[in-house]
Design an enzyme around this catalytic site. Structure first.
Site, mmCIF file in Angstrom:
data_model
loop_
_atom_site.group_PDB
_atom_site.id
_atom_site.type_symbol
_atom_site.label_atom_id
_atom_site.label_comp_id
_atom_site.label_asym_id
_atom_site.label_seq_id
_atom_site.Cartn_x
_atom_site.Cartn_y
_atom_site.Cartn_z
ATOM 1 N N LYS A 192 0.738 -1.253 0.616
ATOM 2 C CA LYS A 192 -0.367 0.275 -0.325
ATOM 3 C C LYS A 192 0.824 1.023 -0.020
ATOM 4 C CE LYS A 192 -3.327 -2.630 0.371
ATOM 5 N NZ LYS A 192 -4.912 -3.042 -1.028
ATOM 6 N N ASN A 193 0.211 2.407 -0.333
ATOM 7 C CA ASN A 193 0.488 3.742 -0.065
ATOM 8 C C ASN A 193 1.187 4.145 1.190
ATOM 9 O OD1 ASN A 193 -0.471 3.911 -2.455
ATOM 10 N ND2 ASN A 193 0.057 6.429 -3.119
#
Length: 371
Positions: A192-193
């Site tokens: 994920k970011n």
């Protein structure tokens, strides 16, 4: 024919988690080990405060993973069995599974062809008297049209849960993903970011009562230790080690997002193949968790890029209402935009540590495709 050596990976977590940041995480790990407290301690408390402030909400509650975040957020609403929850069908079943796990019925709604997020017009048309909530997934890192969705929710008295698993830091008019809905859910899966070095998740909200309910639900339904007062509780807790890593990464996310956005913008500008549709990059409301192009000859394009040594993937190949688990239940339901996206979408490499030469290689390979 021999498999070519991969030239451009789809992701490379070792690039982010090495170097100076890796050394700082190693120091944090030693600190947590030496501290002797590993679950729901000071690191989790600090991360929850910092993450809530970053999102613009009053509360953040760390949980075991993003799927638990969705299940617990829905459970906290106390909806009656069999109630409907509106959801887009193009996000790999994560929200749909959470709805079903709570004894509720998914109400599948088609998506906007530009954003690939739930279509407000289709949503308004699909609602029934049994609909009690909406899950709005910010797919691929693009904020859904939350003004329109919130307006519909207010008109019909519905709760709104944002699924922000792919949208850490996306913002519109100074408000970040997670601050628009009744509650919002995040995943910290490593890709994920904002990613941990294992599983992790969070529920954020500015509703004090719902925050208290989620805190109980994540730990057996306890009001106090061994005193179970809330049904549907479970053991779902963000651990101290992952919280310590996330605290180090949180201040870096905006910079990583800017790089992701720049890569996606480069693809949008320079991929000029007539059979490849590259969606535009909108701005701060798009953090390019994934860069998804579309082609009616998706499988041929996928094979071509793989043969060039480029890592690609499909997000996502089967719409929720066509998943085998439902049998023929939704056979008559037609959601043409979501169905086309499942047939045509292909994700290109797009992560902050991708270098310019690798981006050039992907662009060149895409434009050279004979499709």
């Amino acid at each position: 024919m021999p498999t070519p050596q991969r030239k451009v990976p789809f992701n490379a977590l070792d690039r982010q988690n090495g170097g100076e940041l890796g050394a700082r995480m190693a120091d944090a790990a030693r600190r947590v080990v030496a501290g002797g407290w590993y679950v729901l301690g000071g690191e989790v408390d600090a991360f929850e405060r910092e993450f809530a402030a970053w999102c613009g909400t009053r509360h953040a509650i760390g949980v075991g993973n993003g799927s638990d975040a969705l299940e617990l957020a829905i459970a906290s609403l106390g909806l009656p069995a069999g109630a409907q929850v509106a959801v887009a069908p193009n996000a790999a079943m994560y929200a749909t599974l959470a709805i079903v796990a709570n004894g509720l019925e998914p109400l599948f709604v088609d998506v906007d062809p530009r954003r690939a997020t739930i279509d407000p017009q289709a949503l308004a048309s699909a609602l029934t008297p049994r609909t009690r909530a909406i899950v709005s997934t910010h797919l691929y890192g693009t904020l859904a049209d939350m003004d329109a969705i919130d307006s519909i929710a207010r008109e019909h008295g519905l709760a709104v849960i944002e699924d922000c698993a792919q949208a850490h830091g996306a913002s519109r008019d100074g408000r970040r993903a997670g601050s628009f809905g009744t509650l919002a859910c995040f995943s910290f899966y490593p890709t994920k970011n904002l990613g941990a070095l294992g599983d992790g998740g969070a529920v954020v909200t500015s509703d004090d009562a719902l925050a208290a309910r989620v805190r109980q639900l994540r730990q057996y339904g306890w009001k106090e230790k061994y005193d179970v007062t809330v049904a549907r509780g479970r053991n779902s807790r963000l651990d101290e080690m992952q919280a310590a890593f996330l605290r180090l990464k949180l201040p870096l996310v905006d910079g990583w997002n800017a790089r992701r956005r720049a890569i996606a913008a480069r693809y949008a500008r320079d991929i000029r193949h007539p059979a490849i549709e590259v969606p535009p990059v909108h701005g701060d409301d798009q953090v390019a968790h994934l860069c998804v192009v579309r082609s009616e000859r998706r499988d041929a394009l996928r094979a071509h890029l793989a043969a060039c040594g480029i890592g690609v993937d499909v997000h996502y190949p089967i719409p929720d209402h066509r998943q085998p688990v439902f049998g023929e239940r939704y056979a008559a339901l037609s959601l043409p935009v979501a169905e086309r996206l499942a047939r045509t979408s292909l994700s290109l490499p797009c992560f902050a540590e991708l270098d310019d030469a690798e981006v050039d290689f992907v662009v060149d390979a895409s434009n050279r495709w004979s499709g």
